[in-house]
Design a protein around this motif. Structure first.
Motif, PDB file in Angstrom:
ATOM      1  N   SER A   1       0.807  -1.224   0.000  1.00 18.07           N
ATOM      2  CA  SER A   1       0.000   0.000   0.000  1.00 18.07           C
ATOM      3  C   SER A   1       0.838   1.272   0.000  1.00 18.07           C
ATOM      4  N   SER A   2       2.166   1.133  -0.108  1.00 17.01           N
ATOM      5  CA  SER A   2       3.009   2.329  -0.167  1.00 17.01           C
ATOM      6  C   SER A   2       2.679   3.144  -1.416  1.00 17.01           C
ATOM      7  N   PRO A   3       2.614   4.473  -1.284  1.00 15.78           N
ATOM      8  CA  PRO A   3       2.394   5.310  -2.474  1.00 15.78           C
ATOM      9  C   PRO A   3       3.643   5.366  -3.331  1.00 15.78           C
ATOM     10  N   VAL A   4       3.445   5.432  -4.643  1.00 15.54           N
ATOM     11  CA  VAL A   4       4.563   5.533  -5.581  1.00 15.54           C
ATOM     12  C   VAL A   4       4.230   6.559  -6.658  1.00 15.54           C
ATOM     13  N   ASN A   5       5.274   7.215  -7.167  1.00 16.08           N
ATOM     14  CA  ASN A   5       5.113   8.172  -8.265  1.00 16.08           C
ATOM     15  C   ASN A   5       5.128   7.427  -9.594  1.00 16.08           C
ATOM     16  N   LEU A   6       4.278   7.872 -10.526  1.00 14.36           N
ATOM     17  CA  LEU A   6       4.159   7.202 -11.817  1.00 14.36           C
ATOM     18  C   LEU A   6       4.341   8.193 -12.957  1.00 14.36           C
ATOM     19  N   GLU A   7       5.088   7.756 -13.975  1.00 16.10           N
ATOM     20  CA  GLU A   7       5.244   8.556 -15.185  1.00 16.10           C
ATOM     21  C   GLU A   7       5.431   7.633 -16.380  1.00 16.10           C
ATOM     22  N   ARG A   8       4.677   7.882 -17.450  1.00 16.29           N
ATOM     23  CA  ARG A   8       4.873   7.143 -18.695  1.00 16.29           C
ATOM     24  C   ARG A   8       6.115   7.658 -19.413  1.00 16.29           C
ATOM     25  N   ALA A   9       6.718   6.794 -20.242  1.00 15.50           N
ATOM     26  CA  ALA A   9       7.886   7.207 -21.018  1.00 15.50           C
ATOM     27  C   ALA A   9       7.508   8.343 -21.956  1.00 15.50           C
TER      28      ALA A   9
ATOM     29  N   THR B   1       2.834  14.544  -5.548  1.00 18.05           N
ATOM     30  CA  THR B   1       3.828  13.470  -5.493  1.00 18.05           C
ATOM     31  C   THR B   1       3.879  12.860  -4.093  1.00 18.05           C
ATOM     32  N   THR B   2       4.727  11.868  -3.947  1.00 21.10           N
ATOM     33  CA  THR B   2       4.873  11.191  -2.655  1.00 21.10           C
ATOM     34  C   THR B   2       5.651  12.018  -1.642  1.00 21.10           C
ATOM     35  N   ILE B   3       6.130  13.190  -2.028  1.00 20.63           N
ATOM     36  CA  ILE B   3       6.887  14.033  -1.098  1.00 20.63           C
ATOM     37  C   ILE B   3       6.055  14.369   0.135  1.00 20.63           C
ATOM     38  N   ALA B   4       4.750  14.417  -0.017  1.00 19.37           N
ATOM     39  CA  ALA B   4       3.878  14.698   1.135  1.00 19.37           C
ATOM     40  C   ALA B   4       4.055  13.665   2.246  1.00 19.37           C
ATOM     41  N   HIS B   5       4.585  12.483   1.918  1.00 17.92           N
ATOM     42  CA  HIS B   5       4.766  11.409   2.906  1.00 17.92           C
ATOM     43  C   HIS B   5       6.192  11.356   3.460  1.00 17.92           C
ATOM     44  N   TYR B   6       7.070  12.248   3.006  1.00 18.71           N
ATOM     45  CA  TYR B   6       8.457  12.206   3.442  1.00 18.71           C
ATOM     46  C   TYR B   6       8.589  12.604   4.912  1.00 18.71           C
ATOM     47  N   ARG B   7       9.449  11.888   5.594  1.00 22.94           N
ATOM     48  CA  ARG B   7       9.797  12.191   6.980  1.00 22.94           C
ATOM     49  C   ARG B   7      11.306  12.034   7.132  1.00 22.94           C
ATOM     50  N   VAL B   8      11.874  12.553   8.214  1.00 16.85           N
ATOM     51  CA  VAL B   8      13.293  12.328   8.481  1.00 16.85           C
ATOM     52  C   VAL B   8      13.533  10.822   8.557  1.00 16.85           C
ATOM     53  N   GLY B   9      14.519  10.345   7.835  1.00 16.76           N
ATOM     54  CA  GLY B   9      14.812   8.918   7.796  1.00 16.76           C
ATOM     55  C   GLY B   9      14.262   8.209   6.571  1.00 16.76           C
ATOM     56  N   THR B  10      13.342   8.849   5.848  1.00 14.35           N
ATOM     57  CA  THR B  10      12.804   8.255   4.631  1.00 14.35           C
ATOM     58  C   THR B  10      13.923   8.052   3.609  1.00 14.35           C
ATOM     59  N   GLN B  11      13.952   6.888   2.981  1.00  9.57           N
ATOM     60  CA  GLN B  11      14.940   6.621   1.946  1.00  9.57           C
ATOM     61  C   GLN B  11      14.327   6.867   0.578  1.00  9.57           C
ATOM     62  N   VAL B  12      15.126   7.438  -0.324  1.00 11.50           N
ATOM     63  CA  VAL B  12      14.628   7.846  -1.637  1.00 11.50           C
ATOM     64  C   VAL B  12      15.592   7.407  -2.733  1.00 11.50           C
ATOM     65  N   ASN B  13      15.029   7.151  -3.915  1.00 10.77           N
ATOM     66  CA  ASN B  13      15.847   6.835  -5.082  1.00 10.77           C
ATOM     67  C   ASN B  13      16.433   8.117  -5.670  1.00 10.77           C
ATOM     68  N   ILE B  14      17.726   8.098  -5.945  1.00  7.70           N
ATOM     69  CA  ILE B  14      18.396   9.267  -6.529  1.00  7.70           C
ATOM     70  C   ILE B  14      18.917   8.909  -7.917  1.00  7.70           C
ATOM     71  N   GLU B  15      18.599   9.766  -8.879  1.00  7.44           N
ATOM     72  CA  GLU B  15      19.235   9.681 -10.201  1.00  7.44           C
ATOM     73  C   GLU B  15      19.882  11.025 -10.501  1.00  7.44           C
ATOM     74  N   VAL B  16      21.174  11.010 -10.706  1.00  3.69           N
ATOM     75  CA  VAL B  16      21.897  12.254 -11.000  1.00  3.69           C
ATOM     76  C   VAL B  16      21.665  12.653 -12.456  1.00  3.69           C
TER      77      VAL B  16
END
Length: 218
Positions: free
Chosen positions: A79-87, A168-183
């Motif tokens: 049930s975790s929220p996820v961000n979605l984008e089509r190519a 976006t899912t940023i509304a659910h961010y808290r200290v300690g939340t892990q996130v995917n990073i793409e440079v």
């Protein structure tokens, strides 16, 4: 390829273990799948996945052990929220920046605070990614195209406007939340070009202040 402009949110409905890999089932009432076909690419929290089946309210995609080990998808509960984008297509407005959907590493939120109507985030990136993150440069966080405000060492800050926070899912961010990073893609290829002589000789080399200074960037 993607733009980092999130089109909808979904949730992880269920997971299945298949031969050591995992099949994710993503549900979303707001994500338009009317023109999606089997084999199309969809970014799920910034991870490029291939659609293997379509349902009336979502889709399924296989996730390899490699992807599970390098991204947060393997640790997301049901049930975790996820961000979605089509190519993107050639007709897609490039409102964000070019995002490949290939996650470079996992960062951790070290500060989340209100700042007027915006939200200020501080993210600790893996040390090896810090050289690719630049002030006022682009970075994708869970697939969201964002602009870096400042970076000190391996910690960079971001300012999140109300619209991005809401959509976006940023509304659910808290200290300690892990996130995917793409440079940013440009940083990756710039390093490869600068190290080309070492690579052709079979030598291992990495981006450093000394290398940047030698090429006139510092």
């Amino acid at each position: 390829m993607f733009t980092g402009i999130i089109q909808a949110q979904g949730r992880i409905a269920r997971t299945e273990t298949r031969g050591g890999d995992t099949r994710l089932h993503i549900q979303s009432a707001e994500f338009d799948l009317s023109e999606t076909q089997i084999g199309d690419s969809i970014a799920v929290n910034g991870v490029c996945l291939t659609v293997v089946s379509l349902e009336t309210d979502g889709f399924s995609a296989d996730v390899s052990r490699e992807t599970l080990s390098l991204t947060t998808l393997g640790s997301r509960p049901m049930s975790s929220p996820v961000n979605l984008e089509r190519a993107l297509t050639l007709a897609t407005p490039l409102g964000g920046h070019l995002v490949s959907g290939h996650v470079d590493g996992i960062g951790t939120l070290v500060e989340v605070r209100e700042e007027a109507r915006s939200l200020r985030l501080q993210v600790h990136a893996p040390n090896e990614l810090a050289p690719y993150i630049a002030r006022k440069g682009s970075v994708a966080l869970d697939g969201i195209s964002l602009t870096v405000n400042e970076i000190t060492g391996s910690v960079f800050s971001l300012n999140i406007v109300p619209h991005t926070r809401e959509k976006t899912t940023i509304a659910h961010y808290r200290v300690g939340t892990q996130v995917n990073i793409e440079v940013d893609l440009i940083a990756r290829y710039l390093e490869r070009l600068m190290l080309s002589s070492h690579a052709c000789a079979g030598e291992n080399a990495s981006l450093s202040k000394e290398l940047l200074a030698r090429h006139g960037f510092l």
